[in-house]
Write a protein that holds these residues in place. Structure first.
Motif, short mmCIF file in Angstrom:
data_model
loop_
_atom_site.label_atom_id
_atom_site.label_comp_id
_atom_site.label_asym_id
_atom_site.label_seq_id
_atom_site.Cartn_x
_atom_site.Cartn_y
_atom_site.Cartn_z
N LEU B 19 0.83 -1.20 0.00
CA LEU B 19 0.00 0.00 0.00
C LEU B 19 0.87 1.25 0.00
O LEU B 19 0.59 2.21 -0.73
CB LEU B 19 -0.92 0.00 1.22
CG LEU B 19 -2.16 -0.88 1.13
CD1 LEU B 19 -3.00 -0.74 2.39
CD2 LEU B 19 -2.99 -0.52 -0.09
N VAL B 252 0.35 5.46 6.35
CA VAL B 252 -0.26 4.33 5.64
C VAL B 252 0.40 3.04 6.08
O VAL B 252 -0.26 2.05 6.42
CB VAL B 252 -0.12 4.52 4.11
CG1 VAL B 252 -0.49 3.23 3.37
CG2 VAL B 252 -0.99 5.68 3.63
N THR B 256 -1.56 0.45 8.42
CA THR B 256 -1.92 -0.84 7.83
C THR B 256 -1.38 -1.98 8.68
O THR B 256 -2.10 -2.96 8.93
CB THR B 256 -1.37 -0.94 6.40
OG1 THR B 256 -1.81 0.19 5.65
CG2 THR B 256 -1.85 -2.21 5.73
#
Ligand SMILES: [Zn+2]
Lengths: 79, 294
Positions: B19, B252, B256
């Protein structure tokens, strides 16, 4: 970040779930943790540091140039 | 159990790295390309100045990989491997915290450890030595910059672990809330002292000698002998965007890791008593059995 054992007094839906057990009571597990940490730190080193400040492959710059953009973007000094 | 936790940490880290790579490919690469364009233009301007002054031209470094390879494959490999390394270290930290940090739920602890990783590995070092795009950074100081950055990361992580330990020690006497605040305060003070003691990059002796005394290595306008600006300083907007996206990518990444790992850890360590049989483990039954059996 610290002792945030929140809501010890107020019962949550999972309040009667078993208490989270303490891990790493034996040597085998400790070895596994140390091995994992060493490997992970080696990867960290090759992505972030090698062939910049220090180098294990002498003057070669392939690792540095390959992960170059990631190195900058992840916050490591470069160039 | 230890192996399973580490495996799940690696998995969460790989997902997080992917990601973060997607994010970086979309948002960071345009800024990196602008920075490289600035650098090329500046090199050309410098070359012209040197030529006028009769200095022989520099030998350019050979490009080992094309920009496309660097931006697609290299960035991807770098981000995913970095994510997996962080996932592995996250799992180790998680296992060390299990049962030692109060009565936390498995998934709450996941988010807290991920937050600690973000803070220790990135946010705190960012405050002192923020990330720089290509074109910023003098080759003469790479060794010092590399060491200083690692010292900053090391201090930030070690102090963070010490602050958590301190908070746990103070808990019986001051209660949960106050002990947490005291641990946090101790961390801020200790890391603040380190930040105050470590030099700014611009103040390194090589930089002061070659470029004068400035706070950072961000390129200033290039001037000719008469003091006319022949090439501008590094564009502030590019620098800001690069750092903002770098920070966002770390959010991120660690977000995550924490969120992907949380439900897996919850299933593994605290399965719902009456829930459907998912991946049932021996650790589920009985009051705190030895979890390290696998
Ligand atoms: Zn670079």
């Amino acid at each position: 970040m610290s002792s945030l054992s929140a809501s010890a007094a107020t019962p949550t839906p999972e309040a009667d779930a078993p208490a989270v057990p303490v891990a790493v009571p034996n040597a085998r597990a400790a070895l596994l943790l140390i091995g994992t940490a060493v490997l992970a730190l080696a990867v960290y080193y090759f992505i972030g540091v090698d062939q910049g400040a220090t180098s294990v492959f002498g003057n070669d710059m392939h690792v540095h140039e390959f992960v170059h953009d990631a190195r900058h973007f992840l916050g490591f000094p470069c160039h | 159990m230890v192996k399973r936790i580490i495996g799940r940490g690696l998995l969460a880290g790989a997902v997080a790295g992917l990601l973060a790579f997607a994010f970086a490919r979309i948002f960071a690469e345009p800024q990196i390309n602008k920075a490289i364009a600035y650098e090329s233009g500046r090199d050309a301007a410098q070359e012209a100045l040197n030529k006028a002054a009769g200095i022989p031209p520099d030998m350019a470094d050979p490009d080992l990989f094309s920009r496309t390879v660097q931006a697609d494959v290299g960035l991807g490999v770098g981000m995913v491997f970095f994510g997996m390394a962080m996932g592995a270290l996250f799992a180790v930290a998680y296992l060390l915290c299990l049962g030692r940090t109060g009565r936390l739920q498995a998934r709450t602890l996941s988010l807290l450890v991920a937050g600690g990783g973000l803070l220790g590995f990135y946010l705190v070092p960012f405050v002192k030595y923020p990330p720089n795009p290509p074109a910023i950074g003098h080759p003469e100081t790479i060794q010092q910059r590399g060491s200083l950055y690692l010292v900053m990361v090391l201090c930030s992580i070690v102090f963070l672990a010490a602050a958590v330990w301190l908070g746990q020690r103070l808990k019986p006497r001051f209660g949960n809330w106050n002990a947490t605040l005291l641990g946090a305060a101790a961390y801020v003070v200790a890391i603040g002292v380190v930040m105050a003691l470590l030099p700014s990059l611009g103040h390194l002796s090589d930089n002061v000698q070659l470029y004068g005394r400035h706070a950072t290595e961000t390129p200033l306008p290039l001037t000719d002998k008469q003091g006319n600006i022949v090439y501008p300083g590094f564009p502030a907007d590019v620098l800001f965007a690069f750092r903002l996206y770098s920070l966002a990518a770390q959010l991120v990444l660690w977000g995550t890791i924490g969120l992907v790992f949380a439900p897996m850890a919850q299933r593994l360590l605290q399965p719902a008593p009456a829930g459907p049989p998912t991946s049932a483990t021996p650790a589920a039954s009985g009051p705190a059995p030895d979890p390290v059996t696998t």
